[in-house]
Design a protein around this motif. Structure first.
Motif, PDB file in Angstrom:
ATOM      1  N   HIS A  86     -67.836  54.112 -48.722  1.00 20.20           N
ATOM      2  CA  HIS A  86     -66.557  53.947 -48.023  1.00 20.20           C
ATOM      3  C   HIS A  86     -66.188  55.221 -47.265  1.00 20.20           C
ATOM      4  O   HIS A  86     -65.825  55.172 -46.085  1.00 20.20           O
ATOM      5  CB  HIS A  86     -65.471  53.579 -49.031  1.00 20.20           C
ATOM      6  CG  HIS A  86     -64.179  53.189 -48.414  1.00 20.20           C
ATOM      7  ND1 HIS A  86     -63.275  54.116 -47.959  1.00 20.20           N
ATOM      8  CD2 HIS A  86     -63.654  51.978 -48.152  1.00 20.20           C
ATOM      9  CE1 HIS A  86     -62.236  53.493 -47.456  1.00 20.20           C
ATOM     10  NE2 HIS A  86     -62.437  52.186 -47.554  1.00 20.20           N
TER      11      HIS A  86
ATOM     12  N   THR B 298     -66.099  55.558 -43.240  1.00 19.65           N
ATOM     13  CA  THR B 298     -64.834  55.956 -42.613  1.00 19.65           C
ATOM     14  C   THR B 298     -65.055  57.112 -41.652  1.00 19.65           C
ATOM     15  O   THR B 298     -64.565  57.103 -40.516  1.00 19.65           O
ATOM     16  CB  THR B 298     -63.794  56.333 -43.687  1.00 19.65           C
ATOM     17  OG1 THR B 298     -63.562  55.194 -44.520  1.00 19.65           O
ATOM     18  CG2 THR B 298     -62.489  56.797 -43.061  1.00 19.65           C
TER      19      THR B 298
ATOM     20  N   SER C  82     -58.141  52.937 -41.727  1.00 21.94           N
ATOM     21  CA  SER C  82     -57.893  52.197 -42.967  1.00 21.94           C
ATOM     22  C   SER C  82     -59.075  51.287 -43.271  1.00 21.94           C
ATOM     23  O   SER C  82     -59.590  50.605 -42.376  1.00 21.94           O
ATOM     24  CB  SER C  82     -56.623  51.353 -42.830  1.00 21.94           C
ATOM     25  OG  SER C  82     -56.505  50.472 -43.923  1.00 21.94           O
ATOM     26  N   GLY C  83     -59.460  51.263 -44.515  1.00 22.84           N
ATOM     27  CA  GLY C  83     -60.580  50.426 -44.924  1.00 22.84           C
ATOM     28  C   GLY C  83     -60.293  48.945 -44.868  1.00 22.84           C
ATOM     29  O   GLY C  83     -61.209  48.129 -44.902  1.00 22.84           O
ATOM     30  N   SER C  84     -59.021  48.572 -44.771  1.00 19.10           N
ATOM     31  CA  SER C  84     -58.658  47.154 -44.782  1.00 19.10           C
ATOM     32  C   SER C  84     -58.351  46.586 -43.395  1.00 19.10           C
ATOM     33  O   SER C  84     -58.021  45.416 -43.271  1.00 19.10           O
ATOM     34  CB  SER C  84     -57.461  46.932 -45.706  1.00 19.10           C
ATOM     35  OG  SER C  84     -56.341  47.659 -45.232  1.00 19.10           O
ATOM     36  N   VAL C  85     -58.485  47.404 -42.369  1.00 22.27           N
ATOM     37  CA  VAL C  85     -58.230  46.965 -40.990  1.00 22.27           C
ATOM     38  C   VAL C  85     -59.564  46.618 -40.340  1.00 22.27           C
ATOM     39  O   VAL C  85     -60.542  47.355 -40.492  1.00 22.27           O
ATOM     40  CB  VAL C  85     -57.504  48.077 -40.188  1.00 22.27           C
ATOM     41  CG1 VAL C  85     -57.382  47.716 -38.731  1.00 22.27           C
ATOM     42  CG2 VAL C  85     -56.144  48.352 -40.801  1.00 22.27           C
ATOM     43  N   SER C  86     -59.601  45.509 -39.620  1.00 25.64           N
ATOM     44  CA  SER C  86     -60.868  45.105 -39.003  1.00 25.64           C
ATOM     45  C   SER C  86     -61.321  46.158 -37.993  1.00 25.64           C
ATOM     46  O   SER C  86     -60.512  46.780 -37.306  1.00 25.64           O
ATOM     47  CB  SER C  86     -60.747  43.741 -38.338  1.00 25.64           C
ATOM     48  OG  SER C  86     -60.191  43.845 -37.065  1.00 25.64           O
TER      49      SER C  86
ATOM     50  N   TYR D  55     -68.991  41.543 -41.919  1.00 21.17           N
ATOM     51  CA  TYR D  55     -68.160  42.313 -42.864  1.00 21.17           C
ATOM     52  C   TYR D  55     -67.261  43.195 -42.006  1.00 21.17           C
ATOM     53  O   TYR D  55     -67.606  44.331 -41.705  1.00 21.17           O
ATOM     54  CB  TYR D  55     -69.041  43.138 -43.810  1.00 21.17           C
ATOM     55  CG  TYR D  55     -70.023  42.257 -44.544  1.00 21.17           C
ATOM     56  CD1 TYR D  55     -69.643  41.594 -45.705  1.00 21.17           C
ATOM     57  CD2 TYR D  55     -71.306  42.048 -44.045  1.00 21.17           C
ATOM     58  CE1 TYR D  55     -70.524  40.754 -46.363  1.00 21.17           C
ATOM     59  CE2 TYR D  55     -72.195  41.209 -44.698  1.00 21.17           C
ATOM     60  CZ  TYR D  55     -71.798  40.562 -45.843  1.00 21.17           C
ATOM     61  OH  TYR D  55     -72.672  39.728 -46.494  1.00 21.17           O
TER      62      TYR D  55
ATOM     63  N   THR E 233     -64.394  44.780 -42.110  1.00 16.53           N
ATOM     64  CA  THR E 233     -63.618  45.970 -42.480  1.00 16.53           C
ATOM     65  C   THR E 233     -64.541  46.962 -43.178  1.00 16.53           C
ATOM     66  O   THR E 233     -65.614  46.597 -43.670  1.00 16.53           O
ATOM     67  CB  THR E 233     -62.454  45.624 -43.433  1.00 16.53           C
ATOM     68  OG1 THR E 233     -63.002  45.178 -44.682  1.00 16.53           O
ATOM     69  CG2 THR E 233     -61.524  44.581 -42.847  1.00 16.53           C
TER      70      THR E 233
ATOM     71  N   ASP F 109     -63.908  48.322 -46.017  1.00 17.11           N
ATOM     72  CA  ASP F 109     -63.947  47.918 -47.424  1.00 17.11           C
ATOM     73  C   ASP F 109     -65.024  46.863 -47.663  1.00 17.11           C
ATOM     74  O   ASP F 109     -65.831  46.983 -48.587  1.00 17.11           O
ATOM     75  CB  ASP F 109     -62.591  47.353 -47.869  1.00 17.11           C
ATOM     76  CG  ASP F 109     -61.495  48.396 -47.927  1.00 17.11           C
ATOM     77  OD1 ASP F 109     -61.792  49.614 -47.910  1.00 17.11           O
ATOM     78  OD2 ASP F 109     -60.313  47.992 -47.992  1.00 17.11           O
ATOM     79  N   ALA F 110     -65.035  45.817 -46.845  1.00 13.64           N
ATOM     80  CA  ALA F 110     -66.001  44.727 -47.010  1.00 13.64           C
ATOM     81  C   ALA F 110     -67.422  45.214 -46.752  1.00 13.64           C
ATOM     82  O   ALA F 110     -68.357  44.851 -47.483  1.00 13.64           O
ATOM     83  CB  ALA F 110     -65.653  43.573 -46.073  1.00 13.64           C
TER      84      ALA F 110
ATOM     85  N   ASP G 276     -68.663  47.378 -49.684  1.00 16.79           N
ATOM     86  CA  ASP G 276     -69.009  46.521 -50.824  1.00 16.79           C
ATOM     87  C   ASP G 276     -70.362  45.855 -50.604  1.00 16.79           C
ATOM     88  O   ASP G 276     -71.204  45.813 -51.500  1.00 16.79           O
ATOM     89  CB  ASP G 276     -67.945  45.453 -51.062  1.00 16.79           C
ATOM     90  CG  ASP G 276     -66.676  45.998 -51.683  1.00 16.79           C
ATOM     91  OD1 ASP G 276     -66.705  47.112 -52.244  1.00 16.79           O
ATOM     92  OD2 ASP G 276     -65.647  45.307 -51.593  1.00 16.79           O
TER      93      ASP G 276
END
Length: 81
Positions: free
Chosen positions: A7, A11, A26-30, A64, A66, A68-69, A72
């Motif tokens: 991650h 980033t 942000s890890g949750s933004v596409s 995937y 983001t 985050d995705a 993972d």
């Protein structure tokens, strides 16, 4: 490689492409929301392959979407010690 390390690395990689500070990512933004286009997605795929020594489909950044995705997913491809 632990997912947290992936991650952080992703980033910083995305931030370098976008010429932004990693704290702005942000890890949750596409990735598309940040303006990551198909050229950068293709380059990112190559950088990930080189860094992790894995083969990826060139659509991985869209599959995937983001950090985050993606982190993972990549952690599941890389053997953990």
């Amino acid at each position: 490689m632990p997912v947290d390390d992936l991650h952080k690395w992703l980033t910083h990689l995305v931030a370098s492409y976008l010429e932004k500070d990693p704290d702005e990512i942000s890890g949750s933004v596409s990735l598309a929301t940040y303006g990551l286009d198909s050229v950068y997605a293709f380059v990112m795929c190559g950088d990930i392959e080189d860094h992790l020594d894995v083969r990826l489909e060139p659509t991985v950044a869209w599959d995937y979407e983001t950090i985050d995705a993606l982190a993972d997913h990549l952690s599941s491809l890389v053997e953990q010690p």
